[in-house]
Design an enzyme around this catalytic site. Structure first.
Site, PDB file in Angstrom:
ATOM      1  N   ARG A   1     -12.228  -2.803  11.318  1.00  0.00           N
ATOM      2  CA  ARG A   1     -12.989  -3.926  11.895  1.00  0.00           C
ATOM      3  C   ARG A   1     -13.688  -3.526  13.194  1.00  0.00           C
ATOM      4  O   ARG A   1     -14.765  -4.037  13.497  1.00  0.00           O
ATOM      5  CB  ARG A   1     -12.056  -5.101  12.162  1.00  0.00           C
ATOM      6  CG  ARG A   1     -11.689  -5.810  10.885  1.00  0.00           C
ATOM      7  CD  ARG A   1     -10.771  -6.955  11.161  1.00  0.00           C
ATOM      8  NE  ARG A   1     -10.694  -7.821  10.004  1.00  0.00           N
ATOM      9  CZ  ARG A   1      -9.778  -8.756   9.838  1.00  0.00           C
ATOM     10  NH1 ARG A   1      -8.849  -8.943  10.763  1.00  0.00           N
ATOM     11  NH2 ARG A   1      -9.778  -9.501   8.769  1.00  0.00           N
TER      12      ARG A   1
ATOM     13  N   LYS B   1      -0.044 -15.479  -4.518  1.00  0.00           N
ATOM     14  CA  LYS B   1       0.113 -16.891  -4.887  1.00  0.00           C
ATOM     15  C   LYS B   1      -1.151 -17.534  -5.440  1.00  0.00           C
ATOM     16  O   LYS B   1      -2.237 -17.337  -4.917  1.00  0.00           O
ATOM     17  CB  LYS B   1       0.509 -17.684  -3.649  1.00  0.00           C
ATOM     18  CG  LYS B   1       1.898 -17.390  -3.158  1.00  0.00           C
ATOM     19  CD  LYS B   1       2.174 -18.276  -1.983  1.00  0.00           C
ATOM     20  CE  LYS B   1       3.572 -18.066  -1.450  1.00  0.00           C
ATOM     21  NZ  LYS B   1       3.712 -18.735  -0.154  1.00  0.00           N
TER      22      LYS B   1
ATOM     23  N   GLY C   1      -7.817  -8.225   2.843  1.00  0.00           N
ATOM     24  CA  GLY C   1      -7.191  -7.079   3.503  1.00  0.00           C
ATOM     25  C   GLY C   1      -6.586  -6.064   2.543  1.00  0.00           C
ATOM     26  O   GLY C   1      -6.808  -4.858   2.674  1.00  0.00           O
TER      27      GLY C   1
ATOM     28  N   GLY D   1      -9.966 -14.416   3.969  1.00  0.00           N
ATOM     29  CA  GLY D   1     -10.054 -15.875   3.827  1.00  0.00           C
ATOM     30  C   GLY D   1     -11.484 -16.363   3.965  1.00  0.00           C
ATOM     31  O   GLY D   1     -11.931 -17.237   3.219  1.00  0.00           O
TER      32      GLY D   1
HETATM   33  P1  AMP Z   1      -2.165 -12.188  -1.003  1.00  0.00           P
HETATM   34  O1  AMP Z   1      -1.993 -12.216   0.480  1.00  0.00           O
HETATM   35  O2  AMP Z   1      -1.954 -13.505  -1.664  1.00  0.00           O
HETATM   36  O3  AMP Z   1      -3.440 -11.508  -1.424  1.00  0.00           O
HETATM   37  O4  AMP Z   1      -0.955 -11.301  -1.554  1.00  0.00           O
HETATM   38  C1  AMP Z   1      -0.825  -9.972  -1.270  1.00  0.00           C
HETATM   39  C2  AMP Z   1       0.600  -9.540  -1.455  1.00  0.00           C
HETATM   40  O5  AMP Z   1       1.034  -9.875  -2.747  1.00  0.00           O
HETATM   41  C3  AMP Z   1       0.761  -8.043  -1.310  1.00  0.00           C
HETATM   42  O6  AMP Z   1       1.642  -7.783  -0.249  1.00  0.00           O
HETATM   43  C4  AMP Z   1       1.330  -7.619  -2.650  1.00  0.00           C
HETATM   44  O7  AMP Z   1       2.320  -6.626  -2.519  1.00  0.00           O
HETATM   45  C5  AMP Z   1       1.930  -8.882  -3.177  1.00  0.00           C
HETATM   46  N1  AMP Z   1       2.031  -8.896  -4.638  1.00  0.00           N
HETATM   47  C6  AMP Z   1       1.032  -8.775  -5.517  1.00  0.00           C
HETATM   48  N2  AMP Z   1       1.513  -8.796  -6.775  1.00  0.00           N
HETATM   49  C7  AMP Z   1       2.840  -8.925  -6.695  1.00  0.00           C
HETATM   50  C8  AMP Z   1       3.875  -9.018  -7.642  1.00  0.00           C
HETATM   51  N3  AMP Z   1       3.630  -8.954  -8.969  1.00  0.00           N
HETATM   52  N4  AMP Z   1       5.143  -9.197  -7.217  1.00  0.00           N
HETATM   53  C9  AMP Z   1       5.380  -9.251  -5.880  1.00  0.00           C
HETATM   54  N5  AMP Z   1       4.451  -9.164  -4.925  1.00  0.00           N
HETATM   55  C10 AMP Z   1       3.182  -8.999  -5.328  1.00  0.00           C
END
Ligand code: AMP
Length: 393
Positions: free
Chosen positions: A37, A199, A351, A374
């Site tokens: 950044r 999520k 990120g 975001g």
């Molecule tokens: P987000 O901030 O929602 O983009 O989520 C990113 C995080 O989700 C990262 O730290 C990944 O390691 C985690 N992640 C992605 N897929 C999985 C999974 N199948 N099981 C557990 N963690 C996950």
């Protein structure tokens, strides 16, 4: 009609030019761990220096919750910036103190001051008018170059620009807006979106917005687990959000009704815990009760690649699994390579996905790598962007 002016067209010569940057970067042992950044803003800073502006840089960093906290000081950022620019960067003790006003007032043309973390004051996140007026004491001209913070109505991006008449955007903002606007209004077909991450609940808005726009939506990461489980599959100990099953089902129905290909993993890499040092590939309907899905499997990577390669427009946000751990990084890297090999207009944001693209050395092979996770999602959703609206004149 309200317009956005570029820093190129602002009268910055010899004037105190407040540039809101996004220096919210990860630190390790008191040093900047990822300078992406900071490097991204150099062009704007050098432009301002070259034109003899008195450059005032301001950023938030971390979540100090409105209190002064040395752990969130911008000092390491100032040090790195001085090395990158090969010039002195004067760090103020605070962003609105009399001492800061004095340092800025004494700047020679082309010199730089970096204000201490904006979030040491509660007024920043509260979008407080009084705090914005305090910041305006060091701003003859206002430039927003913090795309990553443009979706938040905070004082330095919302209240402040409204009280500085000469205002506009820097080059980071310009590039982000141009690329994301091109994607948002793209009529190129096929338009493919790849979404992943932890999520569904974090990405409802963008899922709903994209499903009406894209030809194919490829879903991986823990987010996919919720879609799979909502269809009745057993996902063992995997991360799932049962309260989002109704939403997942309605999105699946909407996709079918609109002829949008919604692809979910056909195979998964599973392990017994997050700490496992290796995974094994299983078909999606055969996840053992004792296992958790931590990556998409190789057949899924191939299926996603097959959709990604012919895309004329591609947007990717979110990792395909627990990519921070090598055994579960292959899905994310597979998508990163497929995006790089796609000849269409390719944009990656967020990120983690950007870290994967960076790590694989694929940045130059994307049309745009967004510095704001975001913010890029909210922009694509078409939500109001306080940091862009406030700077229009
Ligand atoms: P987000 O901030 O929602 O983009 O989520 C990113 C995080 O989700 C990262 O730290 C990944 O390691 C985690 N992640 C992605 N897929 C999985 C999974 N199948 N099981 C557990 N963690 C996950």
């Amino acid at each position: 009609m309200a317009e956005l002016r570029s820093i190129r067209d602002l009268a910055i010569e010899g004037r105190r030019t407040f540039i809101r940057v996004d220096f919210n970067v990860p630190l390790e042992n008191g040093k900047v761990a990822d300078p992406t950044r900071i490097v991204a803003t150099l062009e704007t800073i050098q432009h301002a220096m070259g034109r003899g502006a008195k450059v005032v840089l301001a950023s938030h960093a971390g979540r100090p919750k409105g209190k002064r906290n040395p752990a969130y000081s911008l000092e390491p950022v100032g040090q790195l910036l001085a090395e990158l620019l090969r010039c002195e960067v004067l760090l103020t003790d605070d962003c609105v103190s009399d001492a800061a006003v004095k340092i800025v007032g004494d700047l020679r043309d082309g010199q730089i001051a970096l204000l201490e973390n904006l979030r040491f004051h509660p007024g920043e996140e509260a979008n407080d008018e009084g705090f914005a007026r305090d910041l305006a004491r060091v701003a003859d001209v206002y430039v927003n170059d913090a795309f990553g913070a443009a979706h938040r109505a905070h004082a330095s991006v919302s209240a402040l620009p409204r009280i500085v008449r000469e205002r506009g955007i820097g080059f980071v903002m310009e590039k982000e807006i141009a690329a994301l606007e091109k994607l948002r209004t793209s009529t190129a077909r096929p338009f493919v979106a790849v979404l992943g991450g932890a999520k569904v609940s974090d990405k409802i808005g963008v899922l709903e917005a994209l499903i009406d726009r894209v030809d194919a939506l490829l879903i991986g990461g823990a987010m996919a687990n919720t879609f799979l489980a909502a269809q009745g599959l057993s996902l063992g100990k995997s991360l799932v959000e049962p309260d989002r099953f109704p939403l997942a089902r309605s999105l699946l129905q909407r996709a079918a009704a609109r002829n949008v290909k919604l692809l979910l993993p056909g195979d998964l890499v599973v392990a017994d815990s997050f700490e496992a040092s290796a995974g094994r590939v299983v078909t999606t309907n055969l996840v053992p009760d004792s296992a958790m899905a931590l990556d998409i499997g190789p057949r899924t990577v191939e299926a996603f690649r097959h959709e990604i390669l012919p895309a004329k427009a591609l947007f990717w946000n979110g990792p395909m699994g627990l990519f921070e751990k090598e055994p579960f990084s292959h899905g994310t890297l597979g998508v990163a390579h497929a995006g790089a090999d796609c000849a269409g207009f390719t944009v990656v944001g967020g990120g983690d996905s950007v870290a994967a693209v960076n790590h694989a050395g694929l940045v130059p092979r994307y049309d745009h790598v967004s510095t704001g996770g975001g913010a890029s999602l909210e922009f694509l959703e078409g939500r109001p962007m306080p940091g862009i609206d406030a700077v229009k004149s």
